[in-house]
Write a protein that holds these residues in place. Structure first.
Motif, short mmCIF file in Angstrom:
data_model
loop_
_atom_site.label_atom_id
_atom_site.label_comp_id
_atom_site.label_asym_id
_atom_site.label_seq_id
_atom_site.Cartn_x
_atom_site.Cartn_y
_atom_site.Cartn_z
N GLY A 127 35.30 -5.70 -3.68
CA GLY A 127 36.15 -4.54 -3.41
C GLY A 127 36.69 -3.85 -4.64
O GLY A 127 37.42 -2.86 -4.53
N VAL A 128 36.35 -4.36 -5.84
CA VAL A 128 36.89 -3.80 -7.08
C VAL A 128 35.79 -3.08 -7.86
O VAL A 128 34.71 -3.63 -8.07
CB VAL A 128 37.50 -4.91 -7.98
CG1 VAL A 128 38.08 -4.30 -9.25
CG2 VAL A 128 38.57 -5.67 -7.21
N GLN A 129 36.06 -1.85 -8.26
CA GLN A 129 35.12 -1.10 -9.10
C GLN A 129 35.56 -1.19 -10.56
O GLN A 129 36.75 -1.04 -10.85
CB GLN A 129 35.07 0.37 -8.68
CG GLN A 129 34.58 0.60 -7.25
CD GLN A 129 34.60 2.08 -6.90
OE1 GLN A 129 33.92 2.90 -7.54
NE2 GLN A 129 35.38 2.44 -5.89
N VAL A 130 34.61 -1.43 -11.45
CA VAL A 130 34.91 -1.57 -12.87
C VAL A 130 33.95 -0.70 -13.68
O VAL A 130 32.76 -0.63 -13.36
CB VAL A 130 34.76 -3.04 -13.34
CG1 VAL A 130 35.16 -3.17 -14.81
CG2 VAL A 130 35.60 -3.96 -12.47
N ARG A 131 34.46 -0.04 -14.71
CA ARG A 131 33.59 0.71 -15.63
C ARG A 131 34.15 0.60 -17.04
O ARG A 131 35.34 0.31 -17.24
CB ARG A 131 33.47 2.17 -15.22
CG ARG A 131 34.72 3.01 -15.45
CD ARG A 131 34.48 4.48 -15.08
NE ARG A 131 35.63 5.32 -15.44
CZ ARG A 131 35.69 6.64 -15.23
NH1 ARG A 131 34.66 7.26 -14.64
NH2 ARG A 131 36.74 7.34 -15.60
N LEU A 132 33.27 0.81 -18.03
CA LEU A 132 33.67 0.87 -19.43
C LEU A 132 33.52 2.30 -19.91
O LEU A 132 32.52 2.96 -19.61
CB LEU A 132 32.81 -0.06 -20.29
CG LEU A 132 32.84 -1.55 -19.97
CD1 LEU A 132 31.98 -2.32 -20.97
CD2 LEU A 132 34.25 -2.10 -19.98
N VAL A 133 34.51 2.79 -20.67
CA VAL A 133 34.46 4.17 -21.15
C VAL A 133 34.78 4.21 -22.64
O VAL A 133 35.42 3.31 -23.19
CB VAL A 133 35.44 5.07 -20.38
CG1 VAL A 133 35.13 5.08 -18.90
CG2 VAL A 133 36.89 4.64 -20.64
N ASP A 134 34.33 5.29 -23.30
CA ASP A 134 34.65 5.49 -24.71
C ASP A 134 35.99 6.21 -24.84
O ASP A 134 36.70 6.43 -23.84
CB ASP A 134 33.52 6.24 -25.43
CG ASP A 134 33.27 7.63 -24.83
OD1 ASP A 134 34.16 8.18 -24.14
OD2 ASP A 134 32.17 8.18 -25.06
N GLU A 135 36.34 6.62 -26.04
CA GLU A 135 37.64 7.25 -26.27
C GLU A 135 37.75 8.64 -25.65
O GLU A 135 38.85 9.19 -25.56
CB GLU A 135 37.92 7.31 -27.78
CG GLU A 135 38.12 5.93 -28.39
CD GLU A 135 38.33 5.96 -29.89
OE1 GLU A 135 38.15 7.04 -30.49
OE2 GLU A 135 38.67 4.91 -30.46
N GLN A 136 36.62 9.20 -25.22
CA GLN A 136 36.62 10.49 -24.51
C GLN A 136 36.54 10.30 -23.00
O GLN A 136 36.28 11.24 -22.25
CB GLN A 136 35.44 11.36 -24.98
CG GLN A 136 35.64 11.97 -26.37
CD GLN A 136 35.53 10.96 -27.48
OE1 GLN A 136 34.60 10.14 -27.50
NE2 GLN A 136 36.47 10.98 -28.42
#
Length: 491
Positions: A325-334
């Motif tokens: 049930g948990v969504q996870v993502r990695l993002v950069d500084e933008q």
């Protein structure tokens, strides 16, 4: 009817709580919660602060506040009056519930500020409150349920508001992932003003009809005495507790260690969280207990989000994969999603908190397109997340490089003369930041030169600490996390 009410009626004759040498059934727990709810007698939804010793009365008080339609605000039993005052003023709580031993600490302040003080054992005694049908309000799951305060290592603590829907979503996700059952019997040794103890230990176990046993105070001897009874099968703690248990075990005879290993190997699950688990601690604990710790990742605002698997590889130095049930993502500084490189962890799902209490701007700034910005940096390998540290304290920007303090710490701990350590970045005009290490030595003859030479054989020179400071202990918060801003002051 609340989720915990429904389940309590289902398991009403089963033991729910063991504390202070007594066992209490689900029916007794719910009855006491109703009595407390009636004594609170709220006219509208509002914050109710409570400072209650861990055990039966703690859980009954929390449930009682919920049954009364209030928002539970647990306060650490070790908090000084200044911290208590901050929370009361920030939440606007006009009702304070406490154990008798805290009455003298808070009574004068409550009286001077028109805060109603309810003392467990005085106003709330079994049989004194009549619970009439229809006395208690009907509560929507979207209603505010709890305010927990962040550690406040970089600013004043913020109150994290969750709803009943949020809490149940957090519980259901963990019950599914870690396979809680009514046969579970867990020992609570964690502070009960943080999500680890409140949700993972107490709420999840009681949700499925299991037993929660409380210790009056922490001690390695007490924990192993509880293990010896042979009834416990689940144990959760923070890395510092496992470190203390390892130190205790290593002081025992080979015969006694073998005896305890036989007992612990029968547990179905042991978990570590709330701070990064050093690989060395994980390996030592497995050798001494026969248990491979399950490490997971969470925080006050999101509950648990990522976990090593219950079945399958529990990878050292990694926190695992997204929970149900948990969504996870990695993002950069933008704020653009990245793959194959480190990025900030962002979380979305029903497990995420509603808002920072009374801080609309801070709430808005912590989200982007519905995703909560954790401030933690991670990378992914084979689907497993590895935490590199917090943007603010664990990611050191030196000479154009972004260095993970946690990775440097892991290497430094492998030196035979190092018992524990913490790595920080210190401001520097030329490099931006330079790497510094605060070290607890196991061998007092170990020098900074020896550590420097050792580290240069293990990693590139730009990652090696430029400064070392030797201390007897590291400053930590209630959950065992090193308070790195305090370390910087030492330099």
């Amino acid at each position: 009817m609340y989720y915990f009410q429904t389940n309590s009626l289902k398991y009403r004759d089963s033991i729910a709580i063991i504390s202070d040498g007594q066992s209490f059934t689900y029916a007794q727990l719910l009855d006491k919660a109703k009595e407390i709810a009636v004594s609170i007698n709220l006219s509208a939804s509002s914050a109710v602060a409570f400072m209650v010793n861990p055990g039966f009365n703690y859980v009954a008080t929390q449930w009682g506040i919920w049954l009364a339609g209030g928002i539970a605000v647990p306060i650490a039993v070790a908090h000084p009056m200044d911290s208590i005052q901050y929370i009361l003023e920030d939440t606007g709580a006009k009702t304070f519930i406490c154990s008798e031993n805290f009455k003298s600490l808070v009574a004068d302040y409550c009286s001077a500020n028109n805060i109603r003080l309810i003392v467990i054992g005085e106003e709330v005694e079994t049989g004194k409150c009549k619970v009439e049908s229809g006395t208690l309000p009907s509560i929507e799951m979207s209603r505010g349920a709890m305010i927990l305060y962040t550690s406040g290592t970089t600013s004043l603590p913020k109150g994290v508001l969750t709803t009943h829907h949020t809490i149940e979503a957090q519980i259901k996700s963990l019950v599914e992932a870690w396979e809680y059952t009514a046969n579970d019997h867990t020992l609570c040794v964690l502070p009960l003003h943080h999500i680890h103890g409140i949700i993972n230990v107490i709420s999840c176990t009681l949700y499925v009809g299991g037993k929660v046993e409380f210790m009056p105070s922490f001690s390695p001897e007490g924990i192993f005495a509880a293990f010896e009874k042979g009834q416990l099968n689940v144990f959760m703690a923070v890395p510092t507790i496992y470190f203390k248990l390892i130190t205790y075990l290593e002081s025992l005879s080979d015969e006694k260690r073998t005896y305890y290993k036989q007992i612990m190997s029968k547990f179905r699950l042991m978990i570590s969280g709330s701070a990064a688990l050093p690989v060395s601690v994980m390996e030592k604990w497995e050798a001494l207990s026969g248990q491979r710790l399950l490490e997971r990742y969470g925080m006050t605002e999101i509950g648990m989000a990522i976990s090593n698997p219950y079945h399958g590889e529990r990878r050292a130095g990694h926190v695992g994969m997204p929970l149900p049930g948990v969504q996870v993502r990695l993002v950069d500084e933008q704020n653009k999603e990245v793959t194959g490189q480190p990025g900030e962890i962002q979380i979305k799902g029903p497990n995420v908190f509603k808002e920072y209490w009374g801080k609309q701007k801070a709430t808005e700034e912590s989200f982007v397109d519905g995703w909560f910005k954790t401030g933690d940096v991670a990378e992914i390998a084979d689907g497993y997340y590895k935490i590199l540290g917090r943007n603010s304290t664990d990611i050191i920007k030196s000479g154009g490089y972004k260095l993970s303090a946690l990775e440097i710490e892991e290497v430094l701990r492998t030196h035979s003369g190092v018992s524990d350590c913490s790595v920080i970045g210190l401001p520097d005009e030329e490099w931006g930041e330079v790497v510094a290490a605060v070290v607890i030595l196991s061998d007092k003859n170990t020098s900074s030169d020896a550590l420097n030479q050792f580290m240069r054989t293990k990693m590139p020179a730009y990652r090696v600490p430029r400064k070392y400071l030797f201390v007897e202990e590291l400053p930590r918060n209630a959950m065992g996390k090193v308070t790195k801003n305090e370390l910087k002051k030492l330099f």
